[in-house]
Motif scaffolding. Structure first.
Motif, PDB file in Angstrom:
ATOM      1  N   LYS A   4     -46.451 -43.563 -47.872  1.00 11.84           N
ATOM      2  CA  LYS A   4     -46.232 -44.251 -46.515  1.00 11.84           C
ATOM      3  C   LYS A   4     -48.137 -43.914 -45.956  1.00 11.84           C
ATOM      4  O   LYS A   4     -47.772 -44.787 -44.765  1.00 11.84           O
ATOM      5  CB  LYS A   4     -46.110 -43.047 -46.103  1.00 11.84           C
ATOM      6  N   ARG A   5     -49.059 -43.287 -46.404  1.00  9.38           N
ATOM      7  CA  ARG A   5     -49.899 -43.596 -45.498  1.00  9.38           C
ATOM      8  C   ARG A   5     -50.601 -44.886 -45.516  1.00  9.38           C
ATOM      9  O   ARG A   5     -51.263 -45.343 -43.754  1.00  9.38           O
ATOM     10  CB  ARG A   5     -50.973 -42.051 -46.173  1.00  9.38           C
ATOM     11  N   GLU A   6     -50.462 -45.138 -46.359  1.00 16.02           N
ATOM     12  CA  GLU A   6     -50.705 -47.097 -46.526  1.00 16.02           C
ATOM     13  C   GLU A   6     -50.307 -47.848 -45.945  1.00 16.02           C
ATOM     14  O   GLU A   6     -50.512 -49.000 -45.228  1.00 16.02           O
ATOM     15  CB  GLU A   6     -51.096 -47.358 -48.878  1.00 16.02           C
ATOM     16  N   LEU A   7     -48.245 -47.298 -46.006  1.00 14.63           N
ATOM     17  CA  LEU A   7     -47.359 -48.432 -45.813  1.00 14.63           C
ATOM     18  C   LEU A   7     -47.707 -48.493 -43.730  1.00 14.63           C
ATOM     19  O   LEU A   7     -47.414 -49.485 -43.157  1.00 14.63           O
ATOM     20  CB  LEU A   7     -46.506 -48.056 -45.840  1.00 14.63           C
ATOM     21  N   ARG A   8     -48.611 -47.602 -43.024  1.00 17.29           N
ATOM     22  CA  ARG A   8     -48.353 -46.536 -41.823  1.00 17.29           C
ATOM     23  C   ARG A   8     -48.922 -48.142 -40.916  1.00 17.29           C
ATOM     24  O   ARG A   8     -48.580 -48.675 -40.012  1.00 17.29           O
ATOM     25  CB  ARG A   8     -48.045 -45.613 -41.171  1.00 17.29           C
ATOM     26  N   HIS A   9     -49.901 -48.512 -41.758  1.00 20.44           N
ATOM     27  CA  HIS A   9     -51.134 -49.593 -41.029  1.00 20.44           C
ATOM     28  C   HIS A   9     -50.426 -51.362 -41.185  1.00 20.44           C
ATOM     29  O   HIS A   9     -51.740 -52.282 -40.432  1.00 20.44           O
ATOM     30  CB  HIS A   9     -52.561 -49.377 -41.693  1.00 20.44           C
ATOM     31  N   LEU A  10     -49.637 -51.179 -41.631  1.00 23.91           N
ATOM     32  CA  LEU A  10     -49.683 -52.715 -41.867  1.00 23.91           C
ATOM     33  C   LEU A  10     -49.276 -53.475 -40.955  1.00 23.91           C
ATOM     34  O   LEU A  10     -48.272 -52.339 -40.065  1.00 23.91           O
ATOM     35  CB  LEU A  10     -48.717 -52.822 -44.028  1.00 23.91           C
ATOM     36  N   GLY A  66     -45.997 -47.825 -38.889  1.00 29.02           N
ATOM     37  CA  GLY A  66     -45.425 -47.204 -38.691  1.00 29.02           C
ATOM     38  C   GLY A  66     -45.183 -46.367 -37.034  1.00 29.02           C
ATOM     39  O   GLY A  66     -44.747 -45.720 -36.774  1.00 29.02           O
ATOM     40  N   ASP A  67     -46.073 -47.786 -36.259  1.00 27.98           N
ATOM     41  CA  ASP A  67     -44.870 -47.181 -34.538  1.00 27.98           C
ATOM     42  C   ASP A  67     -43.311 -47.802 -35.303  1.00 27.98           C
ATOM     43  O   ASP A  67     -43.024 -46.804 -34.114  1.00 27.98           O
ATOM     44  CB  ASP A  67     -45.476 -48.732 -33.966  1.00 27.98           C
TER      45      ASP A  67
END
Length: 531
Positions: free
Chosen positions: A206-212, A236-237
């Motif tokens: 989740k931490r890596e995907l939220r910035h995509l 993340g938004d």
């Protein structure tokens, strides 16, 4: 002295065990009742390797190392879809018209986009990737997925496996974006975003995907425009938005994709399987009648066919070449082997013989190779050929290879083999068979297999002269070696026989197969030669 029989003593009649004996016996406590532990289901750890091929249209249609670009018709105008590094350095960009690109770089090679070639290149790459994983999935028109959790130990860990795949992709001419994640959709989004990430723990996903960015999600353009207008620019938004309101406005599918990417919902995938038969096309940029060039193209197709069969340990007896023309129907060329084979050089040798006789009515624009029914290839030990210092190795041909060359030269209808039939009457116990027909196991019994029959069977038995009841051959008395073998069958039709067969030899050493009828005159007949 006989003993009187006594009935067995029952438990109620038996005497009780003395007290002293009871005290001497050890006391064994009953085993305590063990409650089985509660079994909790364990989740299977998955690890997905994603390969995103953004330049697949260019790699699938590239024919040389010169500057090239792929064009596609858009609203009646051919526009550049992709350009390689040399073309981009000259100012060629995606979206330009073909004329504008040629004005910037006159030597630019323009290739029309071919979805068929892209699909063929993707399937060929998926077949190559099967050496690294038993589960390969074609997730999209430019995305491949591999489940590699079960392959890590085989290849020595994650890093060596990743290096092998990355090196192989470069050797095949593909510029790929790679990513590894516990979920297939998460790995796909990371690869599309250009993040060369390697995430093994689902808690860190989740931490890596939220910035995509949202552009890596391949959502419809309407949803992307609406979210961007709201100020939502990354995953993340999206996750911070209320779920009910998000689903009510944009539908359930985007939210389901988010849950699958994060591992909250299962994401089953279908494994890709290579076709059982080989079929490959070679398209040329212009028509040609150069036979040497066509033979080289066929050789490339045969090498691909050999790799296809080698990976599956299969062989085939038939191949079919199709030479396509711009006008008129395709010219077909059939090849066959007496035994299943996969060697490209052997097929090419037969093709050269047939190609000299092939008539091409028009120039060729494309060539297709199709294989026949495949079968398990029975490997055999080859001969060890020695060669001297002044001469090369001596090539030896088997009887099957000789028959194949004869068929290629004079046709399948002119070369035959013989096959045994489950019939006792000699004239019906064999039949001719085409060498290129499918070889199946015979239904003859083991006893029938060991019967000795002459190789040269006469069309009709020949009456032999006799001397005092002994048969004569070429004026000399013959000697019986073995027999009689009694054949009495065919009573249900008009050609029944009742004979005693013998193996005999004449003074010259020629072995004969002779018989005499049991129900008629005792004359001798010659029916065949053993050689």
């Amino acid at each position: 002295m006989s003993r009187a029989w006594k009935s067995p003593v029952t438990a109620r009649d038996a005497a009780p065990t003395p007290l002293a004996v009871q005290q001497a016996l050890p006391f064994v406590e009953p085993a305590p009742l063990v409650k089985p532990p509660f079994l909790t289901p364990t989740s299977v750890q998955r690890l997905w390797f994603c390969i995103w091929l953004p330049d697949l249209p260019l790699a699938a249609s590239r024919s040389s190392d010169d500057a090239a670009a792929v064009i596609e018709e858009q609203q009646g105008i051919h526009r550049v879809l992709l350009a390689d590094r040399q073309a981009r350095a000259a100012g060629v960009m995606a979206g330009q018209s073909a004329n504008a690109a040629l004005a910037l770089l006159p030597t630019l090679q323009l290739e029309e986009r071919s979805l068929l070639r892209e699909q063929q290149a993707l399937e060929a790459l998926a077949g190559w990737l099967e050496r690294f994983s038993s589960f390969v999935c074609i997730a999209d028109h430019d995305v491949l997925l591999l489940e590699i959790a079960g392959s890590l130990r085989l290849f020595g860990g994650l890093r060596p496996l990743r290096e092998k795949i990355s090196k192989g992709l470069r050797q095949h001419g593909f510029d790929a974006s790679l990513a590894i994640a516990p979920t297939p959709l998460g790995a796909t989004w990371l690869a599309r975003a250009g993040r060369r990430a390697c995430i093994r723990d689902e808690q860190n996903l989740k931490r890596e995907l939220r910035h995509l960015p949202l552009a890596s999600l391949s959502w419809p353009a309407g949803i992307y425009a609406s979210l961007t207008g709201m100020g939502v620019t990354n995953i993340g938004d999206c996750l911070r938005l209320p779920r009910e309101g998000f689903v009510r406005r944009f539908g359930a599918q985007p939210m389901l994709e988010l849950d699958r990417a994060l591992g909250h919902l299962p994401d089953p995938r279908n494994a890709w399987r290579a076709p059982e038969r080989f079929c490959s096309d070679y398209e040329m940029t212009e028509e040609t009648s150069n036979r040497e060039l066509l033979l080289n193209i066929c050789r490339e197709l045969l090498l691909l066919h050999e790799q296809f069969l080698l990976a599956r340990q299969l062989g085939t007896q038939r191949l079919s070449f199709s030479f396509f023309h711009l006008k008129g129907s395709a010219t077909e060329l059939q090849l066959g082997c007496a035994r299943a084979d996969r060697s490209a050089e052997r097929w090419l040798e037969l093709l050269r013989i047939r190609f000299d006789q092939l008539v091409l009515p028009e120039p060729v624009i494309a060539t297709r190779l199709r294989s026949g029914m495949t079968q398990a290839l029975q490997a055999e030990s080859a001969r060890l050929n020695f060669h001297t210092a002044d001469a090369g190795p001596v090539r030896r041909y088997s009887i099957a290879q000789l028959a194949e060359r004869l068929i290629a030269r004079i046709g399948d209808q002119s070369v035959h083999s013989t096959n045994l039939v489950a019939e006792h009457r000699p004239q019906y116990a064999w039949r001719t068979q085409g060498l290129l027909s499918d070889w199946t196991s015979s239904t003859l019994s083991e006893v029938r297999r060991h019967l000795r029959r002459p190789l040269w069977m006469l069309p009709e038995p020949i009456l032999l002269p006799a001397d005092s009841g002994y048969p004569l051959h070429q004026g000399n008395r013959i000697r019986l070696l073995d027999g009689p073998e009694r054949l009495e069958t065919g009573w249900w039709d008009e050609e029944g026989i009742s004979r005693d067969y013998y193996m005999a030899v004449n003074p010259a050493g020629i072995r004969l197969w002779i018989f005499r009828n049991r129900r008629r005159s005792s004359s001798w007949y010659l029916h065949g030669y053993f050689g």
